[in-house]
Design an enzyme around this catalytic site. Structure first.
Site, PDB file in Angstrom:
ATOM      1  CE  LYS A  62     107.964   8.860 -31.857  1.00 55.64           C
ATOM      2  NZ  LYS A  62     108.925   8.364 -32.876  1.00 55.64           N
TER       3      LYS A  62
ATOM      4  NE  ARG B   5     103.964   2.367 -38.888  1.00 57.41           N
ATOM      5  CZ  ARG B   5     104.358   3.243 -37.956  1.00 57.41           C
ATOM      6  NH1 ARG B   5     104.367   2.896 -36.676  1.00 57.41           N
ATOM      7  NH2 ARG B   5     104.734   4.452 -38.300  1.00 57.41           N
TER       8      ARG B   5
ATOM      9  NE  ARG C 180     105.167  12.783 -36.192  1.00 56.57           N
ATOM     10  CZ  ARG C 180     105.024  11.558 -35.689  1.00 56.57           C
ATOM     11  NH1 ARG C 180     104.237  11.319 -34.691  1.00 56.57           N
ATOM     12  NH2 ARG C 180     105.704  10.568 -36.217  1.00 56.57           N
TER      13      ARG C 180
ATOM     14  NE  ARG D 193     107.706   7.102 -40.768  1.00 56.21           N
ATOM     15  CZ  ARG D 193     107.891   5.873 -40.280  1.00 56.21           C
ATOM     16  NH1 ARG D 193     108.191   4.871 -41.087  1.00 56.21           N
ATOM     17  NH2 ARG D 193     107.784   5.665 -38.995  1.00 56.21           N
TER      18      ARG D 193
HETATM   19  P1  AP5 Z   1     109.129   1.804 -32.129  1.00 58.12           P
HETATM   20  O1  AP5 Z   1     108.998   1.711 -30.660  1.00 58.12           O
HETATM   21  O2  AP5 Z   1     107.975   1.391 -32.986  1.00 58.12           O
HETATM   22  O3  AP5 Z   1     109.632   3.257 -32.544  1.00 58.12           O
HETATM   23  P2  AP5 Z   1     108.793   4.616 -32.636  1.00 58.12           P
HETATM   24  O4  AP5 Z   1     109.712   5.697 -32.203  1.00 58.12           O
HETATM   25  O5  AP5 Z   1     107.488   4.476 -31.937  1.00 58.12           O
HETATM   26  O6  AP5 Z   1     108.620   4.645 -34.216  1.00 58.12           O
HETATM   27  P3  AP5 Z   1     107.377   5.011 -35.121  1.00 58.12           P
HETATM   28  O7  AP5 Z   1     107.794   4.642 -36.531  1.00 58.12           O
HETATM   29  O8  AP5 Z   1     106.114   4.381 -34.645  1.00 58.12           O
HETATM   30  O9  AP5 Z   1     107.345   6.537 -34.959  1.00 58.12           O
HETATM   31  P4  AP5 Z   1     106.770   7.551 -35.905  1.00 58.12           P
HETATM   32  O10 AP5 Z   1     106.876   8.745 -35.041  1.00 58.12           O
HETATM   33  O11 AP5 Z   1     107.387   7.665 -37.244  1.00 58.12           O
HETATM   34  O12 AP5 Z   1     105.343   6.943 -36.255  1.00 58.12           O
HETATM   35  P5  AP5 Z   1     103.891   7.266 -35.716  1.00 58.12           P
HETATM   36  O13 AP5 Z   1     103.150   6.002 -35.680  1.00 58.12           O
HETATM   37  O14 AP5 Z   1     103.944   8.138 -34.507  1.00 58.12           O
HETATM   38  O15 AP5 Z   1     110.417   0.936 -32.556  1.00 58.12           O
HETATM   39  C1  AP5 Z   1     110.769   0.741 -33.922  1.00 58.12           C
HETATM   40  C2  AP5 Z   1     111.373  -0.673 -34.126  1.00 58.12           C
HETATM   41  O16 AP5 Z   1     112.591  -0.752 -33.407  1.00 58.12           O
HETATM   42  C3  AP5 Z   1     110.490  -1.826 -33.598  1.00 58.12           C
HETATM   43  O17 AP5 Z   1     110.619  -2.932 -34.454  1.00 58.12           O
HETATM   44  C4  AP5 Z   1     111.082  -2.146 -32.236  1.00 58.12           C
HETATM   45  O18 AP5 Z   1     110.882  -3.517 -31.897  1.00 58.12           O
HETATM   46  C5  AP5 Z   1     112.550  -1.812 -32.443  1.00 58.12           C
HETATM   47  N1  AP5 Z   1     113.188  -1.307 -31.220  1.00 58.12           N
HETATM   48  C6  AP5 Z   1     112.663  -0.439 -30.312  1.00 58.12           C
HETATM   49  N2  AP5 Z   1     113.554  -0.194 -29.322  1.00 58.12           N
HETATM   50  C7  AP5 Z   1     114.665  -0.928 -29.639  1.00 58.12           C
HETATM   51  C8  AP5 Z   1     115.947  -1.094 -29.008  1.00 58.12           C
HETATM   52  N3  AP5 Z   1     116.255  -0.473 -27.874  1.00 58.12           N
HETATM   53  N4  AP5 Z   1     116.840  -1.900 -29.622  1.00 58.12           N
HETATM   54  C9  AP5 Z   1     116.533  -2.550 -30.786  1.00 58.12           C
HETATM   55  N5  AP5 Z   1     115.349  -2.438 -31.424  1.00 58.12           N
HETATM   56  C10 AP5 Z   1     114.428  -1.629 -30.853  1.00 58.12           C
HETATM   57  O19 AP5 Z   1     103.329   8.209 -36.893  1.00 58.12           O
HETATM   58  C11 AP5 Z   1     103.100   7.696 -38.188  1.00 58.12           C
HETATM   59  C12 AP5 Z   1     102.580   8.807 -39.077  1.00 58.12           C
HETATM   60  O20 AP5 Z   1     101.359   9.329 -38.536  1.00 58.12           O
HETATM   61  C13 AP5 Z   1     103.482  10.048 -39.218  1.00 58.12           C
HETATM   62  O21 AP5 Z   1     104.458   9.848 -40.216  1.00 58.12           O
HETATM   63  C14 AP5 Z   1     102.459  11.133 -39.587  1.00 58.12           C
HETATM   64  O22 AP5 Z   1     102.084  11.057 -40.933  1.00 58.12           O
HETATM   65  C15 AP5 Z   1     101.240  10.744 -38.750  1.00 58.12           C
HETATM   66  N6  AP5 Z   1     101.209  11.419 -37.451  1.00 58.12           N
HETATM   67  C16 AP5 Z   1     101.259  10.814 -36.211  1.00 58.12           C
HETATM   68  N7  AP5 Z   1     101.214  11.751 -35.239  1.00 58.12           N
HETATM   69  C17 AP5 Z   1     101.137  12.952 -35.851  1.00 58.12           C
HETATM   70  C18 AP5 Z   1     101.085  14.295 -35.374  1.00 58.12           C
HETATM   71  N8  AP5 Z   1     101.120  14.575 -34.058  1.00 58.12           N
HETATM   72  N9  AP5 Z   1     101.045  15.283 -36.288  1.00 58.12           N
HETATM   73  C19 AP5 Z   1     101.003  15.029 -37.609  1.00 58.12           C
HETATM   74  N10 AP5 Z   1     101.047  13.780 -38.126  1.00 58.12           N
HETATM   75  C20 AP5 Z   1     101.111  12.757 -37.256  1.00 58.12           C
END
Ligand code: AP5
Ligand code: ZN
Length: 217
Positions: free
Chosen positions: A13, A160, A88, A171
């Site tokens: 994402k 992280r 979410r 997660r």
């Molecule tokens: P990346 O692009 O970072 O993936 P992502 O889907 O953004 O993953 P996140 O871990 O950031 O998502 P998340 O939803 O768990 O975390 P968030 O920060 O939102 O890619 C991942 C890796 O893969 C990278 O190394 C990248 O280089 C690689 N990659 C990407 N595309 C690729 C491809 N095509 N091929 C190969 N490699 C690839 O949330 C964190 C925490 O915040 C949550 O757990 C929760 O506690 C809290 N939180 C955030 N938003 C909310 C909400 N709305 N409500 C409640 N809690 C919330």
């Protein structure tokens, strides 16, 4: 354009939101990044959120809704935004629907990226992020030129706290139970666009652009 990027942790994402923003000059609203910035700044919300994020749980809906309502009211969101990490839960999706209603706007698409769990685990456990500019790397799929250092600004790369294997599993479970119901929610609203998230980053971007009807610049 107003888009949501949905998908499990590691689906890409953040990676794809940044590419869409770079190509189309609209704003990326990443709730994960906002919470990590608040935690780094040591604000009361940030401290509370950090504890929850480090367990892999979700921050309560009322906090998240308030953060997003404040953010989309800012002038830079007038021409649209990409939501990465929000909504979410169904309660957050309902709140977003109401917020958009009050500003007379609507959502174009909810793009769901699907990637199998074994691949998500590999992506997340190898992810590294620049402390200074936020650029993202992967130790195998997209390694920096100099180990541990950002190609763009030479900043330190870090892992992280929630990217350790036991927390990644929590997660993924939280995604299944609390976030995956949004697929049906947006399917019922006829806004869901499903995209295969496996393959190169550019291939995935091309699939998204084709499905949401944006031509390549
Ligand atoms: P990346 O692009 O970072 O993936 P992502 O889907 O953004 O993953 P996140 O871990 O950031 O998502 P998340 O939803 O768990 O975390 P968030 O920060 O939102 O890619 C991942 C890796 O893969 C990278 O190394 C990248 O280089 C690689 N990659 C990407 N595309 C690729 C491809 N095509 N091929 C190969 N490699 C690839 O949330 C964190 C925490 O915040 C949550 O757990 C929760 O506690 C809290 N939180 C955030 N938003 C909310 C909400 N709305 N409500 C409640 N809690 C919330
Ligand atoms: Zn950097």
């Amino acid at each position: 354009m107003r888009l949501i990027l949905l998908g499990p942790p590691g689906a890409g994402k953040g990676t794809q939101a940044r590419r869409l923003v770079a190509k189309h000059g609209i704003v990326q609203l990443s709730t994960g990044e906002m919470l990590r910035a608040a935690a780094a700044a040591g604000t009361p919300v940030g401290k509370r959120a950090k504890e929850i994020m480090d367990r892999g749980d979700l921050v309560p809906d009322d906090i998240m809704v308030e953060i997003i309502a404040d953010r989309i009211a800012q002038p830079d969101c007038v021409n649209g935004f990409i939501l990465d990490g929000f909504p979410r839960t169904v309660a957050q999706a309902d709140a977003l629907h109401k917020m958009l209603g009050t500003i007379g706007g609507s959502l174009e698409h909810a793009v769901s990226l699907s990637v199998p769990n074994d691949e998500l685990l590999k992506r997340l456990s190898g992810r590294r992020t620049c402390r200074d500019c936020g650029a993202m790397y992967h130790i195998i799929f997209d390694p920096p030129t100099n180990e541990g250092l950002c190609n763009k600004c030479n900043g330190e790369l870090y892992q992280r706290d929630d990217d350790h294997e036991d927390i990644i599993s929590s997660r993924l479970e939280v995604y299944e139970s609390q976030t995956s119901p949004l697929l049906n929610y947006y399917r019922n609203h006829r806004q869901l666009v499903e995209v295969d998230g496996i393959g190169g980053r550019d291939d995935v971007l091309a699939r998204i652009l084709a499905k949401v009807g944006i031509s390549k610049p």
